[in-house]
Design an enzyme around this catalytic site. Structure first.
Site, PDB file in Angstrom:
ATOM      1  N   LYS A  43      46.274  21.611  57.289  1.00 58.80           N
ATOM      2  CA  LYS A  43      46.894  20.562  58.095  1.00 58.80           C
ATOM      3  C   LYS A  43      47.471  21.146  59.390  1.00 58.80           C
ATOM      4  CE  LYS A  43      50.425  16.947  57.881  1.00 58.80           C
ATOM      5  NZ  LYS A  43      51.468  16.334  57.059  1.00 58.80           N
ATOM      6  N   ALA A  44      48.209  22.243  59.258  1.00 58.86           N
ATOM      7  CA  ALA A  44      48.799  22.871  60.440  1.00 58.86           C
ATOM      8  C   ALA A  44      47.715  23.426  61.363  1.00 58.86           C
ATOM      9  CB  ALA A  44      49.763  23.974  60.037  1.00 58.86           C
TER      10      ALA A  44
ATOM     11  N   HIS B 124      71.328  37.516  70.410  1.00 61.02           N
ATOM     12  CA  HIS B 124      70.163  37.120  71.198  1.00 61.02           C
ATOM     13  C   HIS B 124      70.494  36.156  72.333  1.00 61.02           C
ATOM     14  CE1 HIS B 124      67.360  39.210  68.645  1.00 61.02           C
ATOM     15  NE2 HIS B 124      67.876  38.638  67.578  1.00 61.02           N
TER      16      HIS B 124
ATOM     17  N   ILE C 163      57.320  26.592  65.008  1.00 65.08           N
ATOM     18  CA  ILE C 163      57.916  25.262  64.926  1.00 65.08           C
ATOM     19  C   ILE C 163      58.240  24.914  63.479  1.00 65.08           C
ATOM     20  CG2 ILE C 163      55.665  24.106  64.823  1.00 65.08           C
ATOM     21  CD1 ILE C 163      56.983  21.820  66.506  1.00 65.08           C
TER      22      ILE C 163
ATOM     23  N   GLU D  63      54.759  34.293  71.183  1.00 67.42           N
ATOM     24  CA  GLU D  63      54.445  33.558  69.964  1.00 67.42           C
ATOM     25  C   GLU D  63      55.237  32.254  69.955  1.00 67.42           C
ATOM     26  OE1 GLU D  63      54.869  34.060  65.092  1.00 67.42           O
ATOM     27  OE2 GLU D  63      55.393  35.739  66.396  1.00 67.42           O
TER      28      GLU D  63
ATOM     29  N   TYR E  61      47.149  22.522  65.308  1.00 67.98           N
ATOM     30  CA  TYR E  61      47.114  23.530  66.370  1.00 67.98           C
ATOM     31  C   TYR E  61      45.799  23.468  67.150  1.00 67.98           C
ATOM     32  CZ  TYR E  61      51.090  25.328  63.723  1.00 67.98           C
ATOM     33  OH  TYR E  61      52.288  25.459  63.054  1.00 67.98           O
TER      34      TYR E  61
ATOM     35  N   GLU F 264      75.433  35.540  59.194  1.00 68.06           N
ATOM     36  CA  GLU F 264      74.347  36.332  59.774  1.00 68.06           C
ATOM     37  C   GLU F 264      73.682  35.569  60.914  1.00 68.06           C
ATOM     38  OE1 GLU F 264      70.169  38.516  58.421  1.00 68.06           O
ATOM     39  OE2 GLU F 264      71.249  37.247  56.996  1.00 68.06           O
TER      40      GLU F 264
END
Length: 167
Positions: free
Chosen positions: A124-125, A45, A82, A79, A129, A37
């Protein structure tokens, strides 16, 4: 350390990441994608203008992926996503890849805004950011279903005029 365009030869690495439940739950995506897949999606893409996928590499070792998806050339936004393999966490890979991918979005694609979604429980993320210049634009209630329950998510954004390339 560098980011480079995803190649078909990298798909086994991406397949490994996509089949790690603990990683994919932070992407709010279903894990356990087949390699067949993934290869089909890669070919589908390959010539799309609405996404750019990069691998994070250090001396031939793949450390993660960073992507620009849902690229909208009318509204000039996209968008960013990561994934860094857990064994590379805390070593600057995410910060580097994020910075390079944002530079690509703003300097090459001329995006006006880059946005992302992050689980409100993933402090944390969200902190990382924010250090990259993103601000919380809103909280999406029960936006994603993961780990057997609905999760709230922050919608965070960064406008080009507020972006600083950094070190």
């Amino acid at each position: 350390m560098k980011i480079r365009a995803l190649e078909e030869t990298d798909l086994k690495f991406v397949h490994q990441l996509n089949n790690e439940y603990s990683i994919m739950s932070y992407w709010f995506e279903e894990p356990y994608e087949s390699l067949t897949e993934l290869k089909h999606l890669y070919k589908k893409h390959l010539i799309d203008d609405d996404e750019r996928r990069f691998v994070i590499e250090d001396d031939g070792v793949l450390a993660g992926i960073v992507e620009l998806v849902e690229i909208n050339y009318i509204h000039r936004n996209c968008e960013i996503q990561i994934i860094v393999q857990p064994e590379f966490n805390g070593r600057g890979y995410a910060k580097f890849a994020f910075r390079e991918c944002l530079a690509y979005a703003f300097d090459i694609l001329n995006m006006h805004k880059v946005y992302l979604y992050v689980d409100t429980d993933n402090e944390k993320a969200a902190h990382i950011y924010k250090k990259s210049g993103f601000t919380i634009e809103g909280t999406l209630k029960e936006q994603f279903y993961t780990k057997g329950e609905y999760q709230d998510a922050y919608l965070m954004g960064l406008l080009k005029r507020n972006w600083h390339r950094g070190d």
